[in-house]
Write an enzyme that holds these catalytic residues in place. Structure first.
Site, PDB file in Angstrom:
ATOM      1  N   SER A 102       0.964  -1.450  -0.471  1.00 54.96           N
ATOM      2  CA  SER A 102       0.080  -0.379   0.257  1.00 54.96           C
ATOM      3  C   SER A 102       1.012   1.291  -0.240  1.00 54.96           C
ATOM      4  CB  SER A 102      -0.772   0.019   0.969  1.00 54.96           C
ATOM      5  OG  SER A 102      -1.850   1.034   1.303  1.00 54.96           O
ATOM      6  N   ARG A 120       0.785   3.690   1.352  1.00 60.59           N
ATOM      7  CA  ARG A 120       0.877   4.742   2.889  1.00 60.59           C
ATOM      8  C   ARG A 120       2.645   4.181   3.505  1.00 60.59           C
ATOM      9  NH1 ARG A 120      -3.879   2.216   3.132  1.00 60.59           N
ATOM     10  NH2 ARG A 120      -4.341   0.576   5.236  1.00 60.59           N
ATOM     11  N   TYR A 121       3.165   2.457   3.138  1.00 61.24           N
ATOM     12  CA  TYR A 121       3.866   2.266   4.244  1.00 61.24           C
ATOM     13  C   TYR A 121       5.073   1.858   2.714  1.00 61.24           C
ATOM     14  CZ  TYR A 121      -0.388   0.269   5.950  1.00 61.24           C
ATOM     15  OH  TYR A 121      -1.790  -0.375   7.134  1.00 61.24           O
ATOM     16  N   ILE A 122       4.691   2.497   1.587  1.00 59.28           N
ATOM     17  CA  ILE A 122       6.476   2.433   1.159  1.00 59.28           C
ATOM     18  C   ILE A 122       7.127   3.887   1.283  1.00 59.28           C
ATOM     19  CG2 ILE A 122       5.916   0.070  -0.093  1.00 59.28           C
ATOM     20  CD1 ILE A 122       5.076   1.784  -3.075  1.00 59.28           C
TER      21      ILE A 122
END
Length: 392
Positions: A134, A136-138
């Site tokens: 996602s 928002r995580y990378i």
């Protein structure tokens, strides 16, 4: 017959509109739109040859890159935002996409924008980057090479787009080498498609140096992909190439695959090619065949049966030129020469700009030195005088 006639009329209309559009762009005029505030009725032919063609061209602009910098508008927006932010630290992909959408009038959804950012940054071959986490995580950040390729000295020469009177990204950047040949291109628009393979940057630079020396004997260029260990062979007409991976027989019933063809991703290859065919596969792609199967595969050609071969061609190399007009190029040398001509013009503009900047800076320093000298010699008195008197 009527359909054929209408098709010919439509093609002629497109060509005529392209000529008119290019002429208007050369003299700095905007596109001529069909609808105005006084429009009450229109003809079908005007709707097709003006409004519909502009709509189709807008789709092509989003799908086919520019010859100059090798990127599409969405990618150019990301590049412009990263250059403007000049972040040294990594930033979340979701945050970067939000910044692009907020400041650069991106109208196609942040999900598409996140995919664009990941595609620009990822180097994975497991699933072609489609298995990314996602946004928002990378995290991602601009490569240090970016400002070496897109030199800061050219920033003042670039022409920018405007959206509702808001200044946004440039029409195109001017890299030091044709990045459309380094990164390649693959896209489908309305009535147009492009397929440009990757080429060796060293050969590209070598040919640019040959052009600078005034020599016409350029080094032949064939597709090239970084870290690819397979073979790329010309089929004979320099417009069609066979790309083969690597496979070796290491036993009576065993083969070892050490390289896949370009565009074939590891996970898809394991699921769609090897598992239906073979019964024992290791993570190193050492394939154990059923007894007698390897002999049959050798007769049918291992590369073809195991899908380690693909064909690429250079017959559909389309890109937008410096004026934003869509063109087809017959060979990679034509693209190189078109870029070289524009690069020389931009370098002349850069030289003139730097000369003017240095002259203005020198004049400013001279005036500052003259002010100090005259003030020290009391030839210039500014104390107890009105601003208007000093200005006069």
């Amino acid at each position: 017959m009527l359909q054929q006639f209408l098709g010919v009329v439509n093609i002629v209309g497109e060509l005529r509109q392209e000529v008119i559009s290019k002429r208007r762009k050369k003299i700095g005029l905007p596109e001529k739109y069909l609808y105005t505030k006084d429009t009450k009725s229109i003809y079908y032919v005007d709707f097709v040859n003006r409004e519909l063609i502009l709509s189709s061209n807008a789709d092509n602009v989003r799908s086919i890159p520019s010859l100059v910098d090798g990127v599409e508008p969405g990618q150019r927006k990301v590049l412009f935002t990263c250059i403007k932010r000049n972040d040294k630290k990594e930033v979340k992909v979701a945050q970067l996409s939000g910044s692009v959408a907020e400041h650069l009038a991106y109208h196609h959804g942040e999900v598409c924008l996140c995919t664009t950012i990941v595609s620009l940054a990822q180097l994975a071959r497991l699933a072609g980057g489609k298995d990314y986490a996602s946004p928002r995580y990378i995290f991602t950040k601009m490569s240090p090479l970016t400002r070496l390729i897109f030199h800061p000295s050219d920033d003042s020469l670039l022409k920018h787009e405007y959206d509702d009177n808001q200044k946004i990204e440039p029409v195109w950047y001017i890299p030091i080498i044709p990045m459309i040949l380094v990164n390649g291109a693959d896209g489908i628009g309305t009535g147009w498609m492009t397929k440009i393979p990757n080429y060796n940057p060293r050969e590209t630079v070598q040919n640019l140096r040959i052009m600078l020396d005034g020599d016409d004997e350029l080094v032949p260029m064939i597709p090239w992909y970084k870290n690819f260990r397979g073979t790329i062979e010309d089929c004979g007409n320099q417009q069609r190439y066979v790309i083969s991976g690597e496979i070796a027989i290491i036993g009576n019933d065993k083969v070892e695959i050490t390289e896949l063809s370009i565009g074939t991703w590891t996970q898809n290859y394991k699921e769609n090619v090897l598992e239906p065919l073979l019964h024992d596969i290791t993570v190193k792609f050492v394939v154990t065949c059923k007894p007698g199967l390897l002999v049959k595969l050798k007769k049918d050609s291992l590369h073809k049966v195991l899908k380690l071969q693909s064909v690429t061609h250079t017959t559909s190399m389309c890109a937008f030129d410096e004026l934003g007009c869509l063109r087809t190029f017959e060979s990679v040398i034509d693209i190189l020469q078109e870029f070289y001509t524009l690069l020389l013009k931009m370098y002349e503009k850069r030289k003139d700009y730097l000369e003017g900047f240095l002259e203005a800076e020198a004049a400013q320093l001279c005036n500052q030195a003259r002010f100090i000298v005259e003030k020290c010699s009391r030839d210039l008195v500014v104390e107890n005088k009105k601003r208007k008197t000093i200005a006069d």
